[in-house]
Motif scaffolding. Sequence first.
Motif, PDB file in Angstrom:
ATOM      1  N   GLY A 570       0.811  -1.214   0.000  1.00 35.34           N
ATOM      2  CA  GLY A 570       0.000   0.000   0.000  1.00 35.34           C
ATOM      3  C   GLY A 570       0.838   1.254   0.000  1.00 35.34           C
ATOM      4  N   GLY A 571       1.924   1.254   0.760  1.00 35.44           N
ATOM      5  CA  GLY A 571       2.806   2.412   0.772  1.00 35.44           C
ATOM      6  C   GLY A 571       3.430   2.666  -0.583  1.00 35.44           C
ATOM      7  N   ALA A 572       3.899   1.583  -1.232  1.00 33.23           N
ATOM      8  CA  ALA A 572       4.504   1.744  -2.556  1.00 33.23           C
ATOM      9  C   ALA A 572       3.490   2.237  -3.575  1.00 33.23           C
ATOM     10  N   ALA A 573       2.277   1.672  -3.526  1.00 36.35           N
ATOM     11  CA  ALA A 573       1.247   2.096  -4.484  1.00 36.35           C
ATOM     12  C   ALA A 573       0.854   3.551  -4.259  1.00 36.35           C
ATOM     13  N   GLY A 574       0.684   3.940  -3.000  1.00 29.02           N
ATOM     14  CA  GLY A 574       0.315   5.321  -2.718  1.00 29.02           C
ATOM     15  C   GLY A 574       1.389   6.312  -3.112  1.00 29.02           C
ATOM     16  N   ALA A 575       2.652   5.923  -2.932  1.00 28.69           N
ATOM     17  CA  ALA A 575       3.750   6.823  -3.278  1.00 28.69           C
ATOM     18  C   ALA A 575       3.849   7.052  -4.778  1.00 28.69           C
ATOM     19  N   LEU A 576       3.387   6.088  -5.562  1.00 32.03           N
ATOM     20  CA  LEU A 576       3.497   6.200  -7.014  1.00 32.03           C
ATOM     21  C   LEU A 576       2.283   6.866  -7.661  1.00 32.03           C
ATOM     22  N   LEU A 577       1.276   7.183  -6.857  1.00 28.81           N
ATOM     23  CA  LEU A 577       0.114   7.876  -7.419  1.00 28.81           C
ATOM     24  C   LEU A 577       0.506   9.271  -7.895  1.00 28.81           C
ATOM     25  N   PRO A 578      -0.132   9.772  -8.907  1.00 32.60           N
ATOM     26  CA  PRO A 578       0.184  11.128  -9.384  1.00 32.60           C
ATOM     27  C   PRO A 578      -0.051  12.155  -8.277  1.00 32.60           C
ATOM     28  N   ARG A 579       0.826  13.123  -8.194  1.00 32.89           N
ATOM     29  CA  ARG A 579       0.711  14.159  -7.168  1.00 32.89           C
ATOM     30  C   ARG A 579      -0.368  15.163  -7.563  1.00 32.89           C
ATOM     31  N   ARG A 580      -1.190  15.510  -6.590  1.00 34.19           N
ATOM     32  CA  ARG A 580      -2.228  16.514  -6.843  1.00 34.19           C
ATOM     33  C   ARG A 580      -1.603  17.888  -7.022  1.00 34.19           C
ATOM     34  N   ARG A 581      -2.171  18.667  -7.876  1.00 35.45           N
ATOM     35  CA  ARG A 581      -1.638  20.004  -8.151  1.00 35.45           C
ATOM     36  C   ARG A 581      -2.057  20.952  -7.032  1.00 35.45           C
ATOM     37  N   GLN A 582      -1.161  21.134  -6.064  1.00 35.37           N
ATOM     38  CA  GLN A 582      -1.452  22.012  -4.948  1.00 35.37           C
ATOM     39  C   GLN A 582      -0.345  23.032  -4.724  1.00 35.37           C
ATOM     40  N   GLY A 583       0.551  23.114  -5.676  1.00 36.98           N
ATOM     41  CA  GLY A 583       1.635  24.072  -5.548  1.00 36.98           C
ATOM     42  C   GLY A 583       2.694  23.671  -4.543  1.00 36.98           C
ATOM     43  N   ARG A 584       2.670  22.409  -4.132  1.00 34.14           N
ATOM     44  CA  ARG A 584       3.661  21.964  -3.164  1.00 34.14           C
ATOM     45  C   ARG A 584       4.885  21.431  -3.876  1.00 34.14           C
ATOM     46  N   PRO A 585       6.003  21.362  -3.189  1.00 35.20           N
ATOM     47  CA  PRO A 585       7.192  20.806  -3.809  1.00 35.20           C
ATOM     48  C   PRO A 585       7.042  19.308  -4.004  1.00 35.20           C
ATOM     49  N   PRO A 586       7.787  18.709  -4.929  1.00 36.40           N
ATOM     50  CA  PRO A 586       7.705  17.269  -5.142  1.00 36.40           C
ATOM     51  C   PRO A 586       7.991  16.525  -3.843  1.00 36.40           C
ATOM     52  N   VAL A 587       7.474  15.317  -3.771  1.00 33.42           N
ATOM     53  CA  VAL A 587       7.510  14.576  -2.514  1.00 33.42           C
ATOM     54  C   VAL A 587       8.909  14.413  -1.948  1.00 33.42           C
ATOM     55  N   LEU A 588       9.894  14.242  -2.815  1.00 34.57           N
ATOM     56  CA  LEU A 588      11.239  14.038  -2.300  1.00 34.57           C
ATOM     57  C   LEU A 588      12.211  15.067  -2.859  1.00 34.57           C
ATOM     58  N   GLY A 589      11.729  16.270  -3.206  1.00 33.84           N
ATOM     59  CA  GLY A 589      12.646  17.133  -3.910  1.00 33.84           C
ATOM     60  C   GLY A 589      12.659  18.589  -3.543  1.00 33.84           C
ATOM     61  N   ALA A 590      12.010  19.033  -2.478  1.00 32.64           N
ATOM     62  CA  ALA A 590      12.059  20.453  -2.153  1.00 32.64           C
ATOM     63  C   ALA A 590      13.438  20.845  -1.688  1.00 32.64           C
ATOM     64  N   ALA A 591      13.775  22.101  -1.889  1.00 33.34           N
ATOM     65  CA  ALA A 591      15.165  22.503  -1.670  1.00 33.34           C
ATOM     66  C   ALA A 591      15.479  22.845  -0.233  1.00 33.34           C
ATOM     67  N   ARG A 592      14.563  23.485   0.486  1.00 35.92           N
ATOM     68  CA  ARG A 592      14.913  23.964   1.814  1.00 35.92           C
ATOM     69  C   ARG A 592      13.868  23.550   2.836  1.00 35.92           C
TER      70      ARG A 592
END
Length: 595
Positions: A570-592
């Motif tokens: 379930g964790g793997a499947a949920g992590a691979l779902l498309p990210r909702r457009r909410q203006g947030r940084p990518p799940v593993l990629g924000a800079a600060r």
Amino acid sequence: MLRSGSRSTAPVSWSLRSAVPALWSLTLTVMLLGPLLTSRGYLLLRDAVSTPRSHPTDSALGLTDAAARAVPQDAALAWLSTVVDGGVAVIAILTLSVWAAGCGAARLVAVLLPTAGTPARLVAVTVAIWNPYVTERLLQGHWSLLAGYAALPWTVCAATAIRRGDHRGWWWLASCLAAAGLTPTGALLAAVTALAVLVAPGGVPRRAARTAGAFVSAVVASSPWIVATILAGGGTDADPAGVRAFAARAEPGLGTLGSLAGLGGIWNGDAVPASRSTGWALVGTALLLIVVVCGLPQLWRRRRNPVLGAVAVLAAVAIAGPALGATGPGLALGEWAMTHVPGSGLLRDTQKWVAWAMPLYVLAAAAGIGAVRHRARSSMPVRADAGWAVAAILAVLVALPDAAWGVGGRVTPVQYPAAWGTVAEIVDTQSGDVAVLPAGMFRRFAFSGPAPVLDPAPRMLRADVLQTGTLVVAGGTVDGEGGRAREVEELLLAGADPSELAARGVGWVLVEHGTPGDLGDSRRTLELLDPVFEDGSLGLYRVDGPWVRESPPRGPAVAAHLLWLLLLAGGAAGALLPRRRQGRPPVLGAAREQP
């Protein structure tokens, strides 16, 4: 036309650059595990045991009086081996783990050091894979522990995403904790890492809420061995002698602290690359630490980032803790804990916790590339980065020159004699448990090479195989927790009447020929039994029933394993779902780090 062409090639170029660390990680993985990937067979080396087929016995579920150290690993292999050969499954998991460790290191650099380029990430990949910890645990046969090791950088990334308000981080964290939870040690490594990052100040959601969420996920990931321990009580008592036997060890030219700082120092001096048993251990450690230390000033400048602070604290504990544990007071404290604190036996192999240093080491190694270039005041920073990265990678590779190709050819697949398959077909689950001769858990077969190997019978046979858990270490012994197995072993060595074996649930006696070990007066018992199979490799004898045996209920243990699988999938499947457009940084990629 030119502008249009530039737009079309930019995404391709970006994709290729992002794939380079993954390809380099794959290259190093093949270099390290080459013999296992190019030859057919099974991994059988010290604690590592793979068989064509394994079974969901009580031992696999942790429902015996021995410690549940291989839970849920053994049950997972039992299920996997119904659809794929068990040897293929183990090698695939090991390969994926090593590759994921390198990819995770590159991802961690991208998340916490976003200005670091591809050369820096390649250095991080090299440090994560090509180091004494990986090779020593590989030689010790701790292939499943490397899954927990590989999960650490990904766990930091997932916890960082949660701090930055990206809800997909929870899916990533669940998957990381479950993957690491293939063994109890891996579960603790990942759980402590996640909690250390999430408990640090700042970030969103509130610290208490995110810490509670991570704790619940960690408990679910650990539920197979927690439930097994509650049901069967295995491993709640540990022999204090194990504290000294499994303490971290100083390598040539290095004290214990220096060995641990170099990511080495495993308790078993035979499970180390040849170069780590000579004066080269000092040189190799110096090369690795130079690559790491060059970037520490850069990380110090970012010390206000609470995630980096948490990673640094973990690294300090990972090195200082086992070093203190090997001192006189540390050994005394450990022996006291083994006697008075139930379950503390899980902590006795202190060097395995050095894995917590890996995230800091890969970050420092990556940061060092930019630091060295800055100090050199290069006028061509991109080329300079590449040059310094090549130098750093070569230094790390040269620091451990014999890691290549199965650690100098010592990690190679084996083939079981045909007798093992024959015996596995004969033994059934309705005729009692299996007692094994000679006494002891470790074997030296002609087909498995010179190193001792854990008896493969418990994984090969459908019935439960009784094992005492007693280990022979450095000329002494460390008692295991298998009380019933020890009693049966003593009866066999004393030449007891078969009825006494049946009264303790034993329906079979398996004699493994060609391996050293104590046989005592067992011949007297064997002469009273019906021989079922005999050749130069194995002898199988039948013990007439009725067999008296009690075991804990399997339902809760099976449910805990299914819950663990659900968390992983379930964790793997949920992590691979498309990210909702909410203006947030990518799940593993924000800079600060966000406040």
